[in-house]
Design an enzyme around this catalytic site. Structure first.
Site, PDB file in Angstrom:
ATOM      1  N   ASP A  31      33.623  -1.990   4.067  1.00 28.52           N
ATOM      2  CA  ASP A  31      32.922  -0.728   3.821  1.00 28.52           C
ATOM      3  C   ASP A  31      32.501  -0.565   2.357  1.00 28.52           C
ATOM      4  O   ASP A  31      31.504   0.071   2.056  1.00 28.52           O
ATOM      5  CB  ASP A  31      33.874   0.415   4.230  1.00 28.52           C
ATOM      6  CG  ASP A  31      33.143   1.723   4.477  1.00 28.52           C
ATOM      7  OD1 ASP A  31      31.909   1.703   4.626  1.00 28.52           O
ATOM      8  OD2 ASP A  31      33.821   2.778   4.526  1.00 28.52           O
TER       9      ASP A  31
ATOM     10  N   HIS B 216      24.152   6.359   4.347  1.00 27.36           N
ATOM     11  CA  HIS B 216      24.956   6.307   5.578  1.00 27.36           C
ATOM     12  C   HIS B 216      24.070   6.277   6.820  1.00 27.36           C
ATOM     13  O   HIS B 216      24.096   7.180   7.653  1.00 27.36           O
ATOM     14  CB  HIS B 216      25.939   7.483   5.612  1.00 27.36           C
ATOM     15  CG  HIS B 216      27.073   7.309   4.661  1.00 27.36           C
ATOM     16  ND1 HIS B 216      27.165   7.990   3.468  1.00 27.36           N
ATOM     17  CD2 HIS B 216      28.151   6.492   4.708  1.00 27.36           C
ATOM     18  CE1 HIS B 216      28.254   7.610   2.823  1.00 27.36           C
ATOM     19  NE2 HIS B 216      28.868   6.708   3.555  1.00 27.36           N
TER      20      HIS B 216
HETATM   21  N1  LIG Z   1      29.405   1.111  -5.511  1.00 25.17           N
HETATM   22  C1  LIG Z   1      29.972   2.288  -5.193  1.00 25.17           C
HETATM   23  N2  LIG Z   1      30.336   3.153  -6.150  1.00 25.17           N
HETATM   24  C2  LIG Z   1      30.922   4.327  -5.844  1.00 25.17           C
HETATM   25  N3  LIG Z   1      31.199   4.713  -4.595  1.00 25.17           N
HETATM   26  C3  LIG Z   1      30.855   3.889  -3.596  1.00 25.17           C
HETATM   27  C4  LIG Z   1      30.227   2.646  -3.838  1.00 25.17           C
HETATM   28  N4  LIG Z   1      30.008   2.051  -2.660  1.00 25.17           N
HETATM   29  C5  LIG Z   1      30.461   2.879  -1.709  1.00 25.17           C
HETATM   30  N5  LIG Z   1      30.976   3.985  -2.261  1.00 25.17           N
HETATM   31  C6  LIG Z   1      31.589   5.127  -1.589  1.00 25.17           C
HETATM   32  O1  LIG Z   1      32.696   4.590  -0.866  1.00 25.17           O
HETATM   33  C7  LIG Z   1      32.655   5.145   0.412  1.00 25.17           C
HETATM   34  C8  LIG Z   1      33.292   4.300   1.468  1.00 25.17           C
HETATM   35  O2  LIG Z   1      33.154   4.991   2.693  1.00 25.17           O
HETATM   36  P1  LIG Z   1      31.718   5.477   3.171  1.00 25.17           P
HETATM   37  O3  LIG Z   1      30.910   4.328   3.610  1.00 25.17           O
HETATM   38  O4  LIG Z   1      31.873   6.630   4.096  1.00 25.17           O
HETATM   39  O5  LIG Z   1      31.046   6.070   1.851  1.00 25.17           O
HETATM   40  C9  LIG Z   1      31.169   5.272   0.716  1.00 25.17           C
HETATM   41  C10 LIG Z   1      30.638   5.788  -0.583  1.00 25.17           C
HETATM   42  O6  LIG Z   1      30.788   7.182  -0.669  1.00 25.17           O
HETATM   43 ZN   LIG Z   2      30.883   3.411   5.546  1.00 26.97          ZN
END
Ligand SMILES: Nc1ncnc2c1ncn2[C@@H]1O[C@@H]2COP(=O)(O)O[C@H]2[C@H]1O
Ligand SMILES: [Zn+2]
Length: 387
Positions: free
Chosen positions: A350, A203
């Site tokens: 996202d 992040h």
């Molecule tokens: N390939 C993935 N597998 C599992 N979780 C994911 C993956 N990509 C993103 N995420 C989760 O999905 C969330 C979407 O919101 P965020 O970007 O806050 O944080 C991200 C991660 O925690």
């Molecule tokens: Zn995000």
């Protein structure tokens, strides 16, 4: 770069002036209405083709026309392309029984205006000079395979600033909303610092830049950009840029179970997302960073409401609800709420990295795993069950 833009603009002058003269004739109603509608439809298809298949840099030669043909562009469009952009003489057009729809004209006009704007921006942008490597990376900004890591390296770890600046000037939102350049610079620097606060592997401001570019790509390639107002595009890009601002590198569940300060402030509801919004909007309270200082009250209220709805929708716990609502909306052919559509698009961007080229996806996955492991370390040993 300037030379390339000059050449492109020159090439587009013919269809643009054609479009203009057709519009003028339409207004004066002194021409064959059907013929003009058909021409406008062709223009729209041409402009879409130029953008959608990423071949706007071509149209240099017959080879490029060949490529458009093989990409499934209708033969009439290729003929029109040939007669407009090359020396080739146009074949007689096969008359179709199908009447052009009014929507086609609307799309043609919108596409024409949009393309002209995208090129005009090269002449109006107040963008600082960029290193050649950055300019090279930004050439792919309309592509799904855009390499945000390469941009970050080329811009000395300023992917978000560079990308946001590029898109804002491309869409001419800086001039439309009279965004003071100094505010934009200050604001973007502060946003990047906020993303660095917790030193997250995933992040980071690079993730914010990735999501912003992906959203731009979705809007552009789906054509949705023509359906939106400038204010909605501005809100969408802004929401993407700030959507994880000051992310703590931990999940909402972590906040709730550790009874964190944020969980207490936001009553366990979309804890992180509420903080990203609140903290980013707080930056705008500072006059030096208030990029929206020249918006009218109504514009500001609309933008704020859209951004809040979009960023809250990035809470993963709303995923199933969002998908279900959009599915039922489409099945029942109901009118689609713009804020709902934009929210779903941001959420899509996202979580889009698994659909990107492997080299990008694997890098994101490693970063996310690293972040999850760090959280486990922080929760050990008593709270392990929920992380
Ligand atoms: N390939 C993935 N597998 C599992 N979780 C994911 C993956 N990509 C993103 N995420 C989760 O999905 C969330 C979407 O919101 P965020 O970007 O806050 O944080 C991200 C991660 O925690
Ligand atoms: Zn995000």
């Amino acid at each position: 770069m300037a030379e390339l833009v000059r050449i492109r603009k020159k090439r587009l002058q013919i269809p643009i002036s054609r479009l203009r003269s057709m519009l003028k004739q339409l207004e004066e109603k002194d021409v064959d209405f059907e013929e003009i509608k058909k021409n406008l439809d062709f223009t729209a298809s041409l402009l879409e083709a130029v953008y959608l298949d990423g071949s706007r840099q071509c149209l240099e030669s017959e080879d490029d026309l060949q490529q458009l043909q093989s990409d499934g562009v209708p033969s009439e469009v290729t003929d029109w392309l040939a007669s407009t952009f090359t020396q080739r003489v146009r074949r007689p057009v096969r008359r179709s029984d199908e009447k052009p729809k009014f929507r086609s004209i609307v799309h043609a006009v919108q596409a024409g205006i949009f393309v002209e704007r995208m090129f005009k921006r090269a002449y109006t942008a107040a963008m600082p000079d960029q290193p050649a490597e950055v300019v090279k990376c930004l050439r792919d900004v309309d592509r799904w395979s855009f390499d945000v890591f390469a941009l970050n390296a080329a811009s000395s770890d300023h992917a978000l600033q560079t990308l946001f600046f590029e898109l804002i000037t491309r869409y001419e939102l800086n001039s439309r909303f009279k965004i003071p350049i100094s505010c934009l610079t200050e604001f973007l620097s502060a946003v990047e610092r906020g993303y660095c606060k917790h030193n997250n592997p995933y992040h980071s401001h690079v993730h914010a830049a990735d999501v912003t570019q992906t959203l731009h790509c979705l809007l552009l390639r789906s054509g949705l950009v023509h359906w939106l107002t400038e204010l909605e595009v501005m809100a969408a890009l802004f929401a993407a840029a700030i959507h994880d601002y000051e992310h703590t590198g931990t999940t909402n569940n972590f906040h709730i179970h550790t009874k964190s300060e944020f969980a207490l402030i936001y009553n366990d509801r979309s804890v992180q997302e509420s903080h990203h919004l609140s903290a980013a909007f707080r930056l705008l309270q500072n006059d030096q960073m208030n990029i929206f200082i020249n918006l009218t009250r109504e514009e500001w209220m609309e933008l704020r409401s859209l951004v809040i709805e979009m960023v809250l929708s990035t809470d993963m716990s709303s995923h199933l609800l969002q998908v279900k609502a959009m599915k039922s909306c489409l099945q029942q052919q109901e009118r689609i709420d713009k804020s709902k559509a934009l929210s779903l698009l941001l959420h899509t961007a996202d979580i889009s990295h698994p659909s990107k080229p492997w080299v990008l996806h694997s890098r994101w996955t490693k970063a996310l795993m690293e972040e999850f492991f760090r959280q486990r370390g922080r929760a050990w040993p008593t709270l392990l069950s929920f992380v």
